[in-house]
Write a protein that holds these residues in place. Sequence first.
Motif, PDB file in Angstrom:
ATOM      1  N   GLU A 196      20.289 -12.193  -6.139  1.00 22.05           N
ATOM      2  CA  GLU A 196      19.711 -12.763  -4.919  1.00 22.05           C
ATOM      3  C   GLU A 196      20.013 -14.241  -4.700  1.00 22.05           C
ATOM      4  O   GLU A 196      19.802 -14.751  -3.602  1.00 22.05           O
ATOM      5  N   VAL A 197      20.499 -14.942  -5.725  1.00 15.57           N
ATOM      6  CA  VAL A 197      20.549 -16.402  -5.658  1.00 15.57           C
ATOM      7  C   VAL A 197      21.390 -16.921  -4.498  1.00 15.57           C
ATOM      8  O   VAL A 197      21.061 -17.957  -3.897  1.00 15.57           O
ATOM      9  N   ASN A 198      22.452 -16.219  -4.132  1.00 13.11           N
ATOM     10  CA  ASN A 198      23.301 -16.697  -3.032  1.00 13.11           C
ATOM     11  C   ASN A 198      22.796 -16.246  -1.667  1.00 13.11           C
ATOM     12  O   ASN A 198      22.877 -16.990  -0.690  1.00 13.11           O
ATOM     13  N   SER A 199      22.236 -15.036  -1.598  1.00 12.83           N
ATOM     14  CA  SER A 199      21.812 -14.492  -0.305  1.00 12.83           C
ATOM     15  C   SER A 199      20.387 -14.873   0.062  1.00 12.83           C
ATOM     16  O   SER A 199      20.060 -15.033   1.239  1.00 12.83           O
ATOM     17  N   ASP A 200      19.519 -15.011  -0.941  1.00  9.38           N
ATOM     18  CA  ASP A 200      18.110 -15.304  -0.665  1.00  9.38           C
ATOM     19  C   ASP A 200      17.554 -16.195  -1.783  1.00  9.38           C
ATOM     20  O   ASP A 200      16.868 -15.713  -2.692  1.00  9.38           O
ATOM     21  N   PRO A 201      17.827 -17.500  -1.735  1.00  4.40           N
ATOM     22  CA  PRO A 201      17.394 -18.411  -2.801  1.00  4.40           C
ATOM     23  C   PRO A 201      15.887 -18.403  -3.039  1.00  4.40           C
ATOM     24  O   PRO A 201      15.431 -18.553  -4.174  1.00  4.40           O
ATOM     25  N   SER A 202      15.106 -18.228  -1.975  1.00  2.00           N
ATOM     26  CA  SER A 202      13.652 -18.212  -2.127  1.00  2.00           C
ATOM     27  C   SER A 202      13.205 -17.017  -2.958  1.00  2.00           C
ATOM     28  O   SER A 202      12.371 -17.150  -3.867  1.00  2.00           O
ATOM     29  N   LEU A 203      13.762 -15.850  -2.665  1.00  2.00           N
ATOM     30  CA  LEU A 203      13.435 -14.654  -3.441  1.00  2.00           C
ATOM     31  C   LEU A 203      13.928 -14.805  -4.875  1.00  2.00           C
ATOM     32  O   LEU A 203      13.238 -14.409  -5.825  1.00  2.00           O
TER      33      LEU A 203
ATOM     34  N   ASN B 217      37.939 -24.006  -4.813  1.00  2.00           N
ATOM     35  CA  ASN B 217      37.428 -24.123  -3.448  1.00  2.00           C
ATOM     36  C   ASN B 217      37.399 -22.777  -2.732  1.00  2.00           C
ATOM     37  O   ASN B 217      36.887 -22.670  -1.622  1.00  2.00           O
ATOM     38  N   GLU B 218      37.919 -21.724  -3.375  1.00  2.00           N
ATOM     39  CA  GLU B 218      37.979 -20.409  -2.738  1.00  2.00           C
ATOM     40  C   GLU B 218      36.919 -19.446  -3.251  1.00  2.00           C
ATOM     41  O   GLU B 218      36.808 -18.325  -2.766  1.00  2.00           O
ATOM     42  N   SER B 219      36.143 -19.869  -4.242  1.00  2.00           N
ATOM     43  CA  SER B 219      35.159 -18.956  -4.816  1.00  2.00           C
ATOM     44  C   SER B 219      34.072 -19.755  -5.520  1.00  2.00           C
ATOM     45  O   SER B 219      34.302 -20.870  -5.996  1.00  2.00           O
ATOM     46  N   SER B 220      32.876 -19.161  -5.593  1.00  2.14           N
ATOM     47  CA  SER B 220      31.770 -19.790  -6.326  1.00  2.14           C
ATOM     48  C   SER B 220      31.794 -19.415  -7.801  1.00  2.14           C
ATOM     49  O   SER B 220      30.969 -19.876  -8.582  1.00  2.14           O
ATOM     50  N   ILE B 221      32.754 -18.583  -8.187  1.00  4.04           N
ATOM     51  CA  ILE B 221      32.856 -18.133  -9.574  1.00  4.04           C
ATOM     52  C   ILE B 221      33.235 -19.299 -10.477  1.00  4.04           C
ATOM     53  O   ILE B 221      34.104 -20.104 -10.144  1.00  4.04           O
ATOM     54  N   LYS B 222      32.584 -19.370 -11.641  1.00  5.18           N
ATOM     55  CA  LYS B 222      32.936 -20.360 -12.654  1.00  5.18           C
ATOM     56  C   LYS B 222      33.462 -19.645 -13.890  1.00  5.18           C
ATOM     57  O   LYS B 222      32.925 -18.624 -14.300  1.00  5.18           O
ATOM     58  N   MET B 223      34.518 -20.201 -14.465  1.00  3.75           N
ATOM     59  CA  MET B 223      35.128 -19.631 -15.660  1.00  3.75           C
ATOM     60  C   MET B 223      34.993 -20.599 -16.821  1.00  3.75           C
ATOM     61  O   MET B 223      35.307 -21.780 -16.682  1.00  3.75           O
ATOM     62  N   SER B 224      34.542 -20.091 -17.956  1.00  9.39           N
ATOM     63  CA  SER B 224      34.508 -20.900 -19.173  1.00  9.39           C
ATOM     64  C   SER B 224      35.655 -20.471 -20.070  1.00  9.39           C
ATOM     65  O   SER B 224      35.849 -19.275 -20.301  1.00  9.39           O
ATOM     66  N   LYS B 225      36.402 -21.437 -20.559  1.00  4.76           N
ATOM     67  CA  LYS B 225      37.547 -21.113 -21.399  1.00  4.76           C
ATOM     68  C   LYS B 225      37.694 -22.114 -22.534  1.00  4.76           C
ATOM     69  O   LYS B 225      37.407 -23.306 -22.383  1.00  4.76           O
ATOM     70  N   GLU B 226      38.182 -21.599 -23.665  1.00  5.74           N
ATOM     71  CA  GLU B 226      38.595 -22.475 -24.751  1.00  5.74           C
ATOM     72  C   GLU B 226      40.083 -22.748 -24.586  1.00  5.74           C
ATOM     73  O   GLU B 226      40.876 -21.829 -24.367  1.00  5.74           O
ATOM     74  N   VAL B 227      40.466 -24.010 -24.677  1.00  7.78           N
ATOM     75  CA  VAL B 227      41.862 -24.414 -24.536  1.00  7.78           C
ATOM     76  C   VAL B 227      42.324 -24.978 -25.877  1.00  7.78           C
ATOM     77  O   VAL B 227      41.752 -25.951 -26.386  1.00  7.78           O
ATOM     78  N   GLU B 228      43.339 -24.351 -26.440  1.00 11.56           N
ATOM     79  CA  GLU B 228      43.849 -24.803 -27.733  1.00 11.56           C
ATOM     80  C   GLU B 228      44.767 -26.011 -27.543  1.00 11.56           C
ATOM     81  O   GLU B 228      45.606 -26.036 -26.638  1.00 11.56           O
TER      82      GLU B 228
END
Length: 344
Positions: A158-165, A330-341
């Motif tokens: 719900e966080v993106n569509s209805d923050p209050s809920l 800038n094209e998505s709200s997705i966040k990626m976590s990565k380890e970089v060697e």
Amino acid sequence: MKKILQILIFILVTAGVAQNNNISKWNDLASEDPSLQPEYGNIKKTKEQKESDKEFVNKLLEEYNGDRKKASAKMIELGFQYLYQKRDLITAMRRFNQAFLINPKNPNLYYGFGTVYFNLGAMEEARNQYDKGLQIEPNHFEILTDYGTTYLGEYYDEVNSDPSLASKKLDLALKKLNKSYSVNPDYSSTTYKLSILYLLKNDCENSRKFLDTTKKIDSNVITQDYLNEFNLKCRTDKIDCSTIKTGKFKIEDEDIGITIITRTNDFQIEENEGLNYKLKLSITWLDECTYELKPIEDLINPNAELPTMVVTCQVTEITENSYQQVSSSNESSIKMSKEVEILN
């Protein structure tokens, strides 16, 4: 690079759809098979079914010297083994139902029923079963924790569509998790989820408190993705990122394989042989540990249309041989976590 982003978006966007499809398919199966319904759907059984149940119960009780609690506990143990080790929800539900035949007053069988629904993404159905377990044992801390977790799951829905809920879902989760913590403060699943919940509420003090508690109880439950998110919001000490502003690096990923990165002061080149791409990107450091990447040249297909996305990477931790980063675009709200060697 654009292909990578599309893969990630597809995985995350379809996750919720898959869960809805799962519960729909499950309900279709369960409508034809009462053994896939909690308590066998409370159907009126035939004489043959009753005799079969009686034969099963007597045989199992004989094995456990008439001890219904032990026999029921064994079936529940088997149910969770099928659920977690084999990901076989059908057999798990049947084992929980067999436990119900032996001892319907065992709260753990309702914990099992609820967990099957939880894994199907059916949070309301899961809570209905958890409620039955809590009626038998109100201080069942594992049920209380998973009950709270159902609301955390709905928060993300719900966080993106209805923050209050979504905010209300967090409050409901907090109530259950706090109750569980009051019963057993040494259950790492509870303390970890409390840390996550307070981070979602932007309460770094409490989030850090429960994260530190979880580390003392069982640090293995904490994911690197969560540590990255925590460090982004709540880290107080500064990181020296000067050592990674130039050099050669490597990212390994199960889905896209190995990407080799060569970084200079002005640009970086990313090469992935498996996906057959080699891309040159401009790099701009927005602050000491945050940089922005923009595609400027396809080094394999110079005439190809370049992705328009801008990727922002935030470094959250540096060790001797690697660093952790969280990336967004800038094209998505997705966040990626990565380890970089760090190669050199």
